[in-house]
Design an enzyme around this catalytic site. Structure first.
Site, PDB file in Angstrom:
ATOM      1  N   SER A 124      27.592  -7.997   7.736  1.00  0.00           N
ATOM      2  CA  SER A 124      27.860  -9.114   6.827  1.00  0.00           C
ATOM      3  C   SER A 124      26.789  -9.200   5.756  1.00  0.00           C
ATOM      4  O   SER A 124      25.625  -8.865   6.002  1.00  0.00           O
ATOM      5  CB  SER A 124      27.880 -10.416   7.641  1.00  0.00           C
ATOM      6  N   TYR A 148      23.699 -16.332  13.807  1.00  0.00           N
ATOM      7  CA  TYR A 148      24.827 -15.414  13.569  1.00  0.00           C
ATOM      8  C   TYR A 148      24.342 -14.226  12.743  1.00  0.00           C
ATOM      9  O   TYR A 148      24.516 -13.075  13.126  1.00  0.00           O
ATOM     10  CB  TYR A 148      25.981 -16.126  12.852  1.00  0.00           C
ATOM     11  N   LYS A 152      23.790  -9.947  13.504  1.00  0.00           N
ATOM     12  CA  LYS A 152      24.248  -8.827  12.655  1.00  0.00           C
ATOM     13  C   LYS A 152      23.070  -7.929  12.293  1.00  0.00           C
ATOM     14  O   LYS A 152      23.155  -6.703  12.363  1.00  0.00           O
ATOM     15  CB  LYS A 152      24.927  -9.348  11.389  1.00  0.00           C
TER      16      LYS A 152
HETATM   17  C1  WQD Z   1      31.719 -20.363   0.229  1.00  0.00           C
HETATM   18  C2  WQD Z   1      31.337 -21.395  -0.829  1.00  0.00           C
HETATM   19  C3  WQD Z   1      30.126 -23.268   0.047  1.00  0.00           C
HETATM   20  C4  WQD Z   1      33.460 -24.822   2.462  1.00  0.00           C
HETATM   21  C5  WQD Z   1      30.120 -17.519   5.247  1.00  0.00           C
HETATM   22  C6  WQD Z   1      29.175 -16.869   6.209  1.00  0.00           C
HETATM   23  C7  WQD Z   1      29.160 -15.375   5.992  1.00  0.00           C
HETATM   24  C8  WQD Z   1      30.568 -14.845   6.058  1.00  0.00           C
HETATM   25  C9  WQD Z   1      31.486 -15.565   5.092  1.00  0.00           C
HETATM   26  C10 WQD Z   1      30.924 -13.930   8.248  1.00  0.00           C
HETATM   27  C11 WQD Z   1      29.922 -21.936  -0.663  1.00  0.00           C
HETATM   28  C12 WQD Z   1      31.481 -23.707  -0.511  1.00  0.00           C
HETATM   29  C13 WQD Z   1      32.682 -24.051   1.609  1.00  0.00           C
HETATM   30  C14 WQD Z   1      33.793 -26.145   2.082  1.00  0.00           C
HETATM   31  C15 WQD Z   1      32.594 -25.847   0.024  1.00  0.00           C
HETATM   32  N1  WQD Z   1      31.061 -14.954   7.377  1.00  0.00           N
HETATM   33  N2  WQD Z   1      32.270 -24.553   0.408  1.00  0.00           N
HETATM   34  N3  WQD Z   1      33.344 -26.608   0.861  1.00  0.00           N
HETATM   35  O1  WQD Z   1      28.971 -19.658   3.342  1.00  0.00           O
HETATM   36  O2  WQD Z   1      29.451 -17.902   1.537  1.00  0.00           O
HETATM   37  O3  WQD Z   1      29.690 -17.293   3.937  1.00  0.00           O
HETATM   38  O4  WQD Z   1      31.412 -16.968   5.401  1.00  0.00           O
HETATM   39  O5  WQD Z   1      30.455 -12.845   8.079  1.00  0.00           O
HETATM   40  O6  WQD Z   1      28.368 -14.783   6.995  1.00  0.00           O
HETATM   41  O7  WQD Z   1      27.867 -17.338   5.929  1.00  0.00           O
HETATM   42  O8  WQD Z   1      31.341 -18.820   2.899  1.00  0.00           O
HETATM   43  O9  WQD Z   1      33.490 -19.971   2.639  1.00  0.00           O
HETATM   44  O10 WQD Z   1      31.671 -21.104   4.003  1.00  0.00           O
HETATM   45  O11 WQD Z   1      31.437 -20.946   1.503  1.00  0.00           O
HETATM   46  O12 WQD Z   1      32.197 -26.303  -1.083  1.00  0.00           O
HETATM   47  O13 WQD Z   1      34.487 -26.912   2.824  1.00  0.00           O
HETATM   48  O14 WQD Z   1      32.207 -22.530  -0.725  1.00  0.00           O
HETATM   49  O15 WQD Z   1      29.108 -24.202  -0.292  1.00  0.00           O
HETATM   50  O16 WQD Z   1      29.383 -22.155  -1.964  1.00  0.00           O
HETATM   51  P1  WQD Z   1      29.774 -18.490   2.857  1.00  0.00           P
HETATM   52  P2  WQD Z   1      32.039 -20.261   2.837  1.00  0.00           P
END
Ligand code: WQD
Length: 332
Positions: A124, A148, A152
């Protein structure tokens, strides 16, 4: 050629099984169904018109792994199985270390027993920690900001040490950015348990009136519109990256690390607005405080994957938004 896919009924695993089958590979799945459903097996068979061999069970179970290798001549393994919720890992680190590390160690030990040393590992972008420079390159320094991500990073190091001890192993480590979207058939897609942690599954539930509104975590970042920027990649493009990785280690020997992204970042508001436009549907949202641990921007340098794998993401952000919603409509 026969590929064992651990976690093969999961979101990325199921899409990868379809791409493997479409390209003539035979597929064997092991999955404990802790975060997926058995019916995905029949969906994969329906999409591809090919049969899949499914073993219900846990990758930590060495006797089951030995049974699979005894009953099937496995040429390659793609290892997806593992827990993957950042927030949950902070609350329950031991569960994450035990499951993600032990499953990988047991898998590698049984692979060695059966002299199968071709492995593609699902890592990741989270192993890059807080980006100091963008776009992220594979030789950048690594750090983990949560248990997590730590698992990885540890597994990447375990695999590097394994290769150093015995370079008859052929290993590809793939660092995913933000996988979203679903198969064009609408038959398989992302099915998070409960309230989604990730952005796209949450948007989809708001659009589908299952949740009242989206909370946008902060609009005061130093980005195009103040909201977080990420490298969203269509899950089918990601799946194709895994097939190309199998082909890579079938041709070249060694250990290889690649970013799988598009190389382009989109903000939360850009994704929300694209989703509304493409699907002609409102997505109610409100701006709230930043989520602890979030970074402002994160996107990939994809040159290495393009040059060495021949990988280039084909699907657009419109495709990702359209396919994500189509899956939900199809499976109401
Ligand atoms: C994306 C953007 C949030 C939810 C995570 C894991 C990573 C990988 C992918 C496994 C950010 C914003 C999110 C919400 C929001 N997983 N957001 N409201 O955090 O980039 O990555 O998932 O491998 O390891 O860390 O993905 O989709 O959670 O967030 O505003 O309800 O959307 O702040 O900017 P992230 P995400």
């Amino acid at each position: 050629m026969k590929v064992l896919v651990t976690g093969g009924t999961g979101y990325i695993g199921s899409h990868t099984c379809c791409e493997l089958l479409d390209r003539g590979y035979e597929v064997v799945i092991i999955d404990n169904l802790s975060n997926s459903k058995k019916e995905v097996v029949s969906k994969i068979e329906q999409i591809t018109g090919k049969k899949v061999k499914f073993y219900l069970g846990d990758v930590r179970d060495k006797e089951l792994l030995r049974k699979i290798f005894k009953e099937n001549e496995i040429n390659f393994v793609i290892h997806f199985a593992g827990y993957k919720a950042v927030g949950e890992s902070v609350l329950n680190p031991l569960m994450y270390y035990e499951n993600n590390l032990l499953s990988t160690i047991n898998l590698c030990e049984v692979m060695k027993e059966f002299d199968c040393k071709n492995l593609v590992f699902s890592s990741s972008a989270t192993v890059y920690g807080i980006p100091k420079k963008l776009p992220l390159k594979e030789d950048f320094s690594l750090a983990a900001t949560n248990p997590y991500g730590q698992t990885k990073l540890m597994i990447e190091n375990i695999l590097k040490d394994l290769y150093a001890s015995d370079n008859s192993w052929n290993i590809v480590i793939l660092r995913y950015f933000n996988p979203i979207g679903a198969h064009a058939s609408g038959l398989i897609g992302e099915e998070p348990n409960g309230i989604p942690n990730n952005l796209m599954p949450y948007i989809v539930k708001v659009a589908n009136k299952e949740l009242p509104f989206l909370n946008i975590f902060g609009n005061d970042y130093d980005t195009v519109d103040g909201t977080g920027v990420r490298d969203y990649i269509h899950v089918v493009d990601l799946a194709i990256g895994h097939v190309l990785s199998i082909e890579k280690i079938n041709k070249d020997k060694g250990i290889f690390i690649y970013n799988l992204g598009t190389g382009h970042g989109y903000s939360v508001l850009e994704l929300v607005n694209t989703f509304s436009k493409v699907n002609n549907i409102e997505v109610n949202y409100r701006i709230v405080d930043r989520r602890p641990g979030d970074v402002a921007e994160c996107y990939a340098d994809t040159k290495k994957a393009t040059i060495e794998l021949g990988f280039k993401a084909q699907k657009t952000i419109d495709d990702m938004c359209r396919d994500s919603y189509k899956y939900v409509i199809n499976n109401k």
